[in-house]
Enzyme design. Structure first.
Site, PDB file in Angstrom:
ATOM      1  N   LYS A 116       0.802  -1.217   0.000  1.00 53.70           N
ATOM      2  CA  LYS A 116       0.000   0.000   0.000  1.00 53.70           C
ATOM      3  C   LYS A 116       0.839   1.273   0.000  1.00 53.70           C
ATOM      4  CE  LYS A 116      -4.027  -2.186   1.852  1.00 53.70           C
ATOM      5  NZ  LYS A 116      -5.006  -2.331   2.903  1.00 53.70           N
ATOM      6  N   GLU A 200      -3.002   7.804   8.343  1.00 55.05           N
ATOM      7  CA  GLU A 200      -3.692   8.623   7.353  1.00 55.05           C
ATOM      8  C   GLU A 200      -4.759   9.464   8.015  1.00 55.05           C
ATOM      9  OE1 GLU A 200      -5.443   6.007   4.511  1.00 55.05           O
ATOM     10  OE2 GLU A 200      -3.704   6.079   3.193  1.00 55.05           O
ATOM     11  N   HIS A 235     -16.228  -4.283   7.597  1.00 53.22           N
ATOM     12  CA  HIS A 235     -15.359  -3.835   6.506  1.00 53.22           C
ATOM     13  C   HIS A 235     -15.456  -4.696   5.256  1.00 53.22           C
ATOM     14  CE1 HIS A 235     -13.401  -0.738   8.893  1.00 53.22           C
ATOM     15  NE2 HIS A 235     -13.431  -1.595   9.892  1.00 53.22           N
ATOM     16  N   ARG A 293      -7.452  -7.521  -9.942  1.00 52.88           N
ATOM     17  CA  ARG A 293      -8.203  -8.746 -10.238  1.00 52.88           C
ATOM     18  C   ARG A 293      -9.623  -8.369 -10.599  1.00 52.88           C
ATOM     19  NH1 ARG A 293     -11.267  -8.442  -5.448  1.00 52.88           N
ATOM     20  NH2 ARG A 293      -9.990  -7.796  -3.705  1.00 52.88           N
TER      21      ARG A 293
END
Lengths: 498, 175
Positions: A116, A200, A235, A293
């Protein structure tokens, strides 16, 4: 065209790929674990081979075994579906070494987006908006405090290798920093063998909006518009729609262009998805990650654009240029997908087991991608999603009404499912007006039993149970008192004589 | 045939009489009025593996799973567990022993799965609402907590074990 395609997956996605193969006149090869001998994907494929014991680590994740089966069966391509090996660049390299075509992006594409932090750096280079944050690993609590002082609270601390809701913590006050930081590091270590974390800015009114992109081996990249996937539990997405009710036309174009820039930056090949956090109050969007994907929710894009994404994946893998240009693509009407999971609709606890009755919805503008059937036992080893219902409407309202209708037709008994939860969500004002965020289920939606189960009167359940209990006990009674009074028999005989 | 039934904590008295063409069913919610239903057998018909039940003009497809005293009824994608007892005593026994975890003498697994982590050891006294075990089923980790203060008598599983639904995981003593 390929001679034979091996599908390195199970469940509904294996069936989805088998369907595309059959339409293209290609033979399909299914693989299955010991727990999946009676899974529908085995029945529907042209060929099927056992690849090992039930746990996925010993079967669906066994790269060498899968490649060996591909060679033996004469398959010249492998489609990975989603999950399992679909984003594993080692697997792609192994396929290449074995001379087998991998239907998906290049290993370099996967590696570029797999981590990431490096992905975020690449995106900055491509001028794709990213969330303000630490721009790299944060090693100590003191460092974390410094970063947070710069970008301001609230923030989210995430494990670099994390995913699926593991290894992330929201921090809303100074006092939470230390414990959240430590928790993320240890979860990262425990689940992903990597304690690296980063920080973040936390978006308070967040929506999950993603753009489908498609690239080919000739340098063409297009986008196929957005999907909104903000209805999530733990999530994980459970309802998706396209177009999003919250994205204005000009922002949609900006997001599409940003996604194409992102995919171009890494010379992306095949189907991929750029996920954005979208702030519904400011209409700003930030790059979150790229999924290299096919996605679970790809059907809603297929429905609104009229493009078969799996067939296009196969075309691109064969080296053909994309069969459409950006200017050919339009969003027509509105599509919604709901994921039907074998789980308790209130606690979200999985409910594997034997499916007794199962009848899928039918009728106009309804698509159902499912691997459930009556008598099938949903195994404990894999994902609880057993079906996806997709509906289309000229307008969002029509698509929602159609989904409600389709779910009413879905008969599933023996296992618990979240169908009633979906029916309740479809009636919720925040869902209907489109203002729902990723926190919708946790914050705005009361997952309480009377609400979710309001559709049926208690007396219906009681009467049905009572009649069954009565019949069970009556049949026992007959065995106990099997001696009929002789008077009756004698009486009948007397009647016959007269 | 007279039953006592329990559905989501509500107790009912139920009387079922079978006639050649009808079911006569009476329900009384705890302390409430008796409600009598006279249902034609034509309105409760078996079709495929489930029943088509026409109730007050509404069409339900109903499936009933279970035996003895525990039934689960599925219809319109809702489901309910219904406990049914012939003998009044049995019901009272079960209600006394009932209550959540902590009221019970043992913690059972509600589904098949794998033990990921155990937070207690034998002899521990654990306060209410503390985690005892994390169990994984279908890629989800589920935490099982105490609902009352308990003393751990015996731990019947170890980390990494696969367990069936209904398996006893931990036995308790009252602290």
């Amino acid at each position: 065209m390929f001679k034979k395609v091996l599908i390195a997956n199970r469940g509904e996605i294996a069936i989805r790929v088998t369907r595309a193969c059959r339409e293209l006149g290609v033979n399909s090869v299914a693989v299955f674990s010991d727990a999946d001998r009676e899974s529908l994907h085995v029945f529907l494929a042209d060929e099927a081979y056992n690849i090992g014991p039930a746990p996925s680590i010993e079967s669906y994740l066994k790269m060498d075994k899968i490649i060996e089966v591909a060679k033996k069966s004469g398959a010249d391509a492998i489609h990975p579906g989603y999950g399992f090996l679909s984003e594993n660049s080692d697997f792609v390299r192994k396929c290449q070494e074995a001379g087998i075509n991998f239907i998906g992006p290049t290993p370099e594409n996967m590696d570029a987006m797999g981590d990431k932090l490096s992905a975020k750096a690449l995106m900055k280079k491509a001028k794709v908006p990213t969330v303000p944050g630490s721009d790299g690993a944060v090693e100590t609590v003191e460092q974390a405090r410094e970063v947070i002082a710069q970008i301001g609270l609230p923030v989210i601390i995430k494990a670099s290798a994390g995913g699926g809701g593991k290894g992330m913590r929201v921090v809303k006050s100074e006092s939470e920093i230390e414990s959240a930081f430590r928790a993320c590091r240890s979860e990262g270590q425990n689940y992903f063998a990597d304690p690296t974390v980063y920080i973040e800015k936390f978006v308070t009114d967040p929506k999950h909006i993603e753009i489908q992109v498609f690239g080919d081996k000739h340098g063409n990249v297009v986008h196929l518009f957005e999907r909104e996937c903000s209805v999530q539990r733990r999530h994980q997405k459970i309802i998706e729609e396209s177009p999003s009710p919250s994205v204005p036309a000009e922002v949609r174009m900006k997001m599409g262009e940003a996604a194409v820039r992102a995919a171009r930056e890494i010379s992306y090949v095949g189907a991929g998805t750029i996920e954005f956090i979208f702030d519904n109050s400011t209409k700003e969007f930030y790059f979150m990650e790229m999924n290299t994907r096919l996605q679970v929710e790809h059907p809603i894009t297929e429905i609104v654009t009229g493009i078969d994404l799996v067939k296009e994946q196969i075309h691109v893998a064969l080296g053909h240029p994309l069969s459409f240009k950006q200017s050919d693509l339009k969003q027509k009407g509105h599509a919604i997908e709901v994921r039907i999971c074998a789980e308790d609709p209130i606690s979200y606890k999985p409910s594997p087991g034997l499916i007794r009755a199962c009848r899928h919805p039918q009728g106009p503008f309804v698509r159902c991608d499912s691997y459930a059937y009556p008598g099938y036992e949903v195994p404990i080893y894999y994902d609880p999603m057993i079906a996806k219902v997709i509906t289309w409407g000229e307008t969002r309202e029509e698509a929602i009404a159609r989904m409600d209708r389709a779910l009413s037709e879905f008969i599933l008994s023996g296992i618990k499912s979240n169908i009633v939860l979906h029916k309740s969500i479809l009636k919720h004002p925040r869902f209907l007006d489109g203002t729902y965020t990723t926190q919708f289920l946790e914050k705005n939606f009361e997952v309480i039993e009377p609400e979710i189960f309001k559709f049926v009167d208690d007396h219906v359940f009681l009467i049905a149970a009572a009649i069954t209990a009565f019949n069970d006990r009556k049949s026992k009674d007959i065995r106990q008192y099997n001696v009929f009074p002789n008077w009756k028999r004698v009486g009948r005989k007397m009647q016959l004589r007269l | 045939m007279y039953f006592e039934a329990e559905i989501k904590g509500k107790k009912y008295k139920v009387d079922v009489v079978e006639q050649p063409r009808n079911w006569k069913i009476s329900l009384q919610e705890d302390g409430g009025q008796w409600i009598h239903y006279d249902l034609s057998k034509e309105d409760y018909k078996k079709s495929e593996s489930y029943f088509s039940f026409l109730f007050k003009g509404v069409s339900y497809l109903v499936d009933v799973v279970g035996k003895d005293t525990e039934y689960t009824v599925f219809t319109r994608n809702s489901f309910r567990s219904v406990k049914i007892f012939n003998d009044e005593m049995l019901l009272h026994e079960s209600l006394k022993a009932g209550g959540g975890l902590g009221g019970d003498k043992e913690l059972k697994s509600g589904m098949p799965g794998k033990i990921i982590e155990i937070f207690c050891k034998e002899g521990d006294v654990v306060k209410a609402n503390k985690p005892l075990i994390i169990m994984e089923a279908m890629k989800m980790e589920n935490e099982m907590r105490t609902s009352a203060d308990v003393k751990i008598k015996q731990i019947c599983v170890k980390q990494g074990d696969s367990v069936e639904a209904g398996a006893v995981l931990i036995k308790f003593d009252n602290p």
